[in-house]
Design a protein around this motif. Structure first.
Motif, PDB file in Angstrom:
ATOM      1  N   GLU A  61       0.903  -1.027   0.166  1.00  0.00           N
ATOM      2  CA  GLU A  61      -0.143   0.045  -0.019  1.00  0.00           C
ATOM      3  C   GLU A  61       0.900   1.343   0.014  1.00  0.00           C
ATOM      4  O   GLU A  61       2.081   1.190   0.375  1.00  0.00           O
ATOM      5  CB  GLU A  61      -0.827  -0.095   1.237  1.00  0.00           C
ATOM      6  N   PRO A  62       0.513   2.302  -0.349  1.00  0.00           N
ATOM      7  CA  PRO A  62       1.419   3.636  -0.582  1.00  0.00           C
ATOM      8  C   PRO A  62       1.748   4.287   0.834  1.00  0.00           C
ATOM      9  O   PRO A  62       0.904   3.751   1.776  1.00  0.00           O
ATOM     10  CB  PRO A  62       0.373   4.686  -1.067  1.00  0.00           C
ATOM     11  N   SER A  63       2.973   4.767   0.967  1.00  0.00           N
ATOM     12  CA  SER A  63       3.446   5.269   2.110  1.00  0.00           C
ATOM     13  C   SER A  63       4.305   6.568   1.855  1.00  0.00           C
ATOM     14  O   SER A  63       5.036   6.466   0.728  1.00  0.00           O
ATOM     15  CB  SER A  63       4.004   4.178   3.132  1.00  0.00           C
ATOM     16  N   THR A  64       4.430   7.332   2.690  1.00  0.00           N
ATOM     17  CA  THR A  64       5.308   8.264   2.631  1.00  0.00           C
ATOM     18  C   THR A  64       6.467   8.329   3.868  1.00  0.00           C
ATOM     19  O   THR A  64       7.353   7.905   3.954  1.00  0.00           O
ATOM     20  CB  THR A  64       4.930   9.831   2.495  1.00  0.00           C
ATOM     21  N   ARG A  65       5.291   8.541   5.138  1.00  0.00           N
ATOM     22  CA  ARG A  65       6.060   8.504   6.240  1.00  0.00           C
ATOM     23  C   ARG A  65       6.790   7.137   6.791  1.00  0.00           C
ATOM     24  O   ARG A  65       8.000   7.387   7.340  1.00  0.00           O
ATOM     25  CB  ARG A  65       5.229   9.095   7.379  1.00  0.00           C
ATOM     26  N   THR A  66       6.089   6.427   6.832  1.00  0.00           N
ATOM     27  CA  THR A  66       6.405   5.106   7.344  1.00  0.00           C
ATOM     28  C   THR A  66       7.589   4.426   6.633  1.00  0.00           C
ATOM     29  O   THR A  66       8.694   4.049   6.986  1.00  0.00           O
ATOM     30  CB  THR A  66       5.273   4.051   7.249  1.00  0.00           C
ATOM     31  N   ARG A  67       7.492   4.401   5.274  1.00  0.00           N
ATOM     32  CA  ARG A  67       8.689   3.872   4.638  1.00  0.00           C
ATOM     33  C   ARG A  67       9.776   4.635   4.620  1.00  0.00           C
ATOM     34  O   ARG A  67      10.976   4.274   4.908  1.00  0.00           O
ATOM     35  CB  ARG A  67       8.142   3.678   3.046  1.00  0.00           C
ATOM     36  N   LEU A 115       6.796  -4.514   6.619  1.00  0.00           N
ATOM     37  CA  LEU A 115       5.609  -5.087   5.845  1.00  0.00           C
ATOM     38  C   LEU A 115       4.497  -4.184   6.035  1.00  0.00           C
ATOM     39  O   LEU A 115       4.112  -4.021   7.143  1.00  0.00           O
ATOM     40  CB  LEU A 115       5.275  -6.347   6.074  1.00  0.00           C
ATOM     41  N   ARG A 116       3.927  -3.609   4.869  1.00  0.00           N
ATOM     42  CA  ARG A 116       2.654  -2.674   4.893  1.00  0.00           C
ATOM     43  C   ARG A 116       1.779  -3.579   4.008  1.00  0.00           C
ATOM     44  O   ARG A 116       2.331  -4.016   2.725  1.00  0.00           O
ATOM     45  CB  ARG A 116       2.835  -1.454   4.553  1.00  0.00           C
ATOM     46  N   HIS A 117       0.564  -3.996   4.261  1.00  0.00           N
ATOM     47  CA  HIS A 117      -0.152  -4.788   3.230  1.00  0.00           C
ATOM     48  C   HIS A 117      -1.760  -4.406   3.483  1.00  0.00           C
ATOM     49  O   HIS A 117      -2.029  -3.930   4.938  1.00  0.00           O
ATOM     50  CB  HIS A 117      -0.226  -6.307   3.837  1.00  0.00           C
ATOM     51  N   HIS A 143      -4.092  -2.787  12.258  1.00  0.00           N
ATOM     52  CA  HIS A 143      -3.285  -1.863  13.165  1.00  0.00           C
ATOM     53  C   HIS A 143      -1.806  -1.266  12.410  1.00  0.00           C
ATOM     54  O   HIS A 143      -1.610  -1.830  11.593  1.00  0.00           O
ATOM     55  CB  HIS A 143      -2.658  -2.964  14.380  1.00  0.00           C
ATOM     56  N   HIS A 144      -1.446  -0.443  13.403  1.00  0.00           N
ATOM     57  CA  HIS A 144      -0.095   0.347  12.690  1.00  0.00           C
ATOM     58  C   HIS A 144       0.628   0.756  14.206  1.00  0.00           C
ATOM     59  O   HIS A 144       0.848   1.816  14.750  1.00  0.00           O
ATOM     60  CB  HIS A 144      -0.670   1.725  12.172  1.00  0.00           C
ATOM     61  N   PRO A 145       1.450  -0.516  14.542  1.00  0.00           N
ATOM     62  CA  PRO A 145       1.990  -0.427  16.083  1.00  0.00           C
ATOM     63  C   PRO A 145       3.047   0.572  15.984  1.00  0.00           C
ATOM     64  O   PRO A 145       3.302   1.301  17.180  1.00  0.00           O
ATOM     65  CB  PRO A 145       2.460  -1.690  16.274  1.00  0.00           C
ATOM     66  N   THR A 146       3.813   0.691  15.234  1.00  0.00           N
ATOM     67  CA  THR A 146       4.968   1.936  15.493  1.00  0.00           C
ATOM     68  C   THR A 146       4.538   3.156  15.240  1.00  0.00           C
ATOM     69  O   THR A 146       5.073   4.052  15.699  1.00  0.00           O
ATOM     70  CB  THR A 146       6.098   1.434  14.207  1.00  0.00           C
ATOM     71  N   GLN A 147       3.500   3.372  14.496  1.00  0.00           N
ATOM     72  CA  GLN A 147       2.676   4.742  14.509  1.00  0.00           C
ATOM     73  C   GLN A 147       2.098   5.283  15.714  1.00  0.00           C
ATOM     74  O   GLN A 147       2.527   6.182  16.437  1.00  0.00           O
ATOM     75  CB  GLN A 147       1.395   4.657  13.687  1.00  0.00           C
ATOM     76  N   ALA A 148       1.651   3.950  16.670  1.00  0.00           N
ATOM     77  CA  ALA A 148       0.999   4.224  17.994  1.00  0.00           C
ATOM     78  C   ALA A 148       2.437   4.538  18.823  1.00  0.00           C
ATOM     79  O   ALA A 148       2.351   5.362  19.881  1.00  0.00           O
ATOM     80  CB  ALA A 148       0.332   2.930  18.464  1.00  0.00           C
ATOM     81  N   HIS A 274      -1.995  14.272  14.379  1.00  0.00           N
ATOM     82  CA  HIS A 274      -2.568  13.767  13.215  1.00  0.00           C
ATOM     83  C   HIS A 274      -1.520  12.738  12.610  1.00  0.00           C
ATOM     84  O   HIS A 274      -0.419  13.300  12.587  1.00  0.00           O
ATOM     85  CB  HIS A 274      -3.072  14.943  12.183  1.00  0.00           C
ATOM     86  N   PRO A 275      -1.932  11.415  12.382  1.00  0.00           N
ATOM     87  CA  PRO A 275      -1.055  10.714  11.876  1.00  0.00           C
ATOM     88  C   PRO A 275      -0.447  11.071  10.517  1.00  0.00           C
ATOM     89  O   PRO A 275       0.686  10.653  10.091  1.00  0.00           O
ATOM     90  CB  PRO A 275      -1.643   9.296  11.829  1.00  0.00           C
ATOM     91  N   LEU A 276      -1.373  11.945   9.769  1.00  0.00           N
ATOM     92  CA  LEU A 276      -0.909  12.361   8.450  1.00  0.00           C
ATOM     93  C   LEU A 276      -0.985  11.141   7.606  1.00  0.00           C
ATOM     94  O   LEU A 276      -0.817  10.047   7.934  1.00  0.00           O
ATOM     95  CB  LEU A 276       0.399  13.071   8.175  1.00  0.00           C
ATOM     96  N   PRO A 277      -1.254  11.227   6.309  1.00  0.00           N
ATOM     97  CA  PRO A 277      -1.367  12.601   5.521  1.00  0.00           C
ATOM     98  C   PRO A 277      -2.993  13.113   5.874  1.00  0.00           C
ATOM     99  O   PRO A 277      -4.004  12.240   6.325  1.00  0.00           O
ATOM    100  CB  PRO A 277      -1.581  11.868   3.888  1.00  0.00           C
ATOM    101  N   ARG A 278      -3.068  14.542   5.849  1.00  0.00           N
ATOM    102  CA  ARG A 278      -4.190  14.966   6.001  1.00  0.00           C
ATOM    103  C   ARG A 278      -4.757  15.386   4.627  1.00  0.00           C
ATOM    104  O   ARG A 278      -4.037  15.625   3.657  1.00  0.00           O
ATOM    105  CB  ARG A 278      -4.058  16.312   6.686  1.00  0.00           C
TER     106      ARG A 278
END
Ligand code: CP
Length: 315
Positions: A61-67, A115-117, A143-148, A274-278
């Motif tokens: 799936e797309p990502s900017t921040r996490t990847r 991994l993002r899926h 879930h998104h544990p590293t964001q949390a 805000h986790p972003l993107p907004r």
């Protein structure tokens, strides 16, 4: 003639340090990772603890921040990165290869996998198949544990504590994996009150609500009144990609917008996250308000992901 072929080094048999969801994070590990992140932030750079290690990042799936923050973290730790930024189309998933087979294969090349899926539970499936640590970068509406973790890090840095806080989680709580994971981690700390602010149809699922036994939980759809007494307003995006149809998404788009006017109702001591993107749910005019913490929050992802990688690839 001597045999010049040598076997690759055997994998260690200690339990692998997967991070597939919030249930992998008990309080001591959360505190260890927050302290680790603070250490990396204080140092500004690392002395190369993961030199010689390879991280594979697979994003279906797309990502900017996490990847970018995971990859920056790995490079800053002295390691290197193999990346499939559009794995759904640019990996052999496009030919029908199963996620399990992909994990077995990539395990032979890398020391850990991020991994993002799009499927809920996919990261847990991946961890069962992989022979190296698997770290979730988000699984669909799961879930998104590293964001949390980076959200906790931000709250602690901005407000000085993680307990006895009143936190408003707002927006699409049915599909929003960041709010779901954050609610679970906040409920591990004493005295927290969670105010779930969403349209009735977008309420947080009972799979999460039923686990929030450590916190007081209230629900409302009244965004303006909810600001009163908050320490944190955690605004989220309506997740267009999770709705069955564009028409259904349109029913909720713009339902809650943080404006300069709304910020007058938020206490002076509070922060806006805000986790972003907004995509319209925070007016850019709000960015100038010192309580707007979302860009600082995104930056904190680097330190947290350095701590997570350092932990997962136990040296
Ligand atoms: N917050 C977050 O997960 O952002 P990305 O989708 O850009 O990684």
């Amino acid at each position: 003639m001597p045999d010049t072929l040598t076997a690759p080094p055997a994998r260690t048999q200690v339990p692998r340090r997967h991070l597939t969801g919030p249930n992998d994070l008990d309080l001591p590990l959360i505190e260890q990772l927050l302290e680790g992140a603070a250490g990396f932030e204080r140092a500004g750079s690392a002395s190369g603890p993961l030199r010689g290690k390879l991280l594979a990042t697979l994003f279906y799936e797309p990502s900017t921040r996490t990847r970018f923050s995971f990859e920056a973290a790995m490079f800053r730790l002295g390691g290197q990165v193999l990346s499939a930024e559009n794995a759904a189309e640019a990996s052999s998933a496009a030919k029908g290869e199963s996620l399990e087979d992909a994990m077995r294969i990539v395990s032979g090349y890398a020391d850990a996998i991020v991994l993002r899926h799009p499927e809920v539970g996919a990261v847990e499936r991946a961890a069962r198949a992989a022979e190296v640590p698997v770290i979730s970068a988000g699984d669909g509406a799961g879930h998104h544990p590293t964001q949390a973790l980076l959200d906790l890090y931000t709250i602690k840095k901005e407000l000085g504590r993680l307990d006895h806080l009143r936190i408003g989680l707002a927006g699409d709580l049915r599909h929003g994996r960041t709010a779901r994971s954050l609610a679970l981690l906040l409920s591990r700390f004493p005295g927290n009150e969670l105010l779930m602010i969403s349209p009735p149809e977008l309420r947080m699922g009972t799979d999460v609500l039923d686990q929030l036994t450590g916190a007081r939980v209230d629900q409302t759809d009244d965004f303006r009144s909810a600001m009163e007494g908050l320490d944190v307003l955690y605004q989220t995006r309506i997740q267009a990609e999770r709705f069955a149809s564009p028409d259904e998404y349109e029913r909720y788009r713009g339902v809650y917008v943080v404006s300069v006017d709304l910020m007058h109702r938020l206490p002076e001591r509070a922060i806006l996250m805000h986790p972003l993107p907004r995509v319209g749910e925070i007016d850019p005019l709000v960015d100038a308000d010192p309580r707007a913490a979302y860009f600082r929050q995104a930056r904190n992802g680097l330190w947290i992901r350095m701590a997570v990688l350092d932990w997962a690839m136990e040296r």
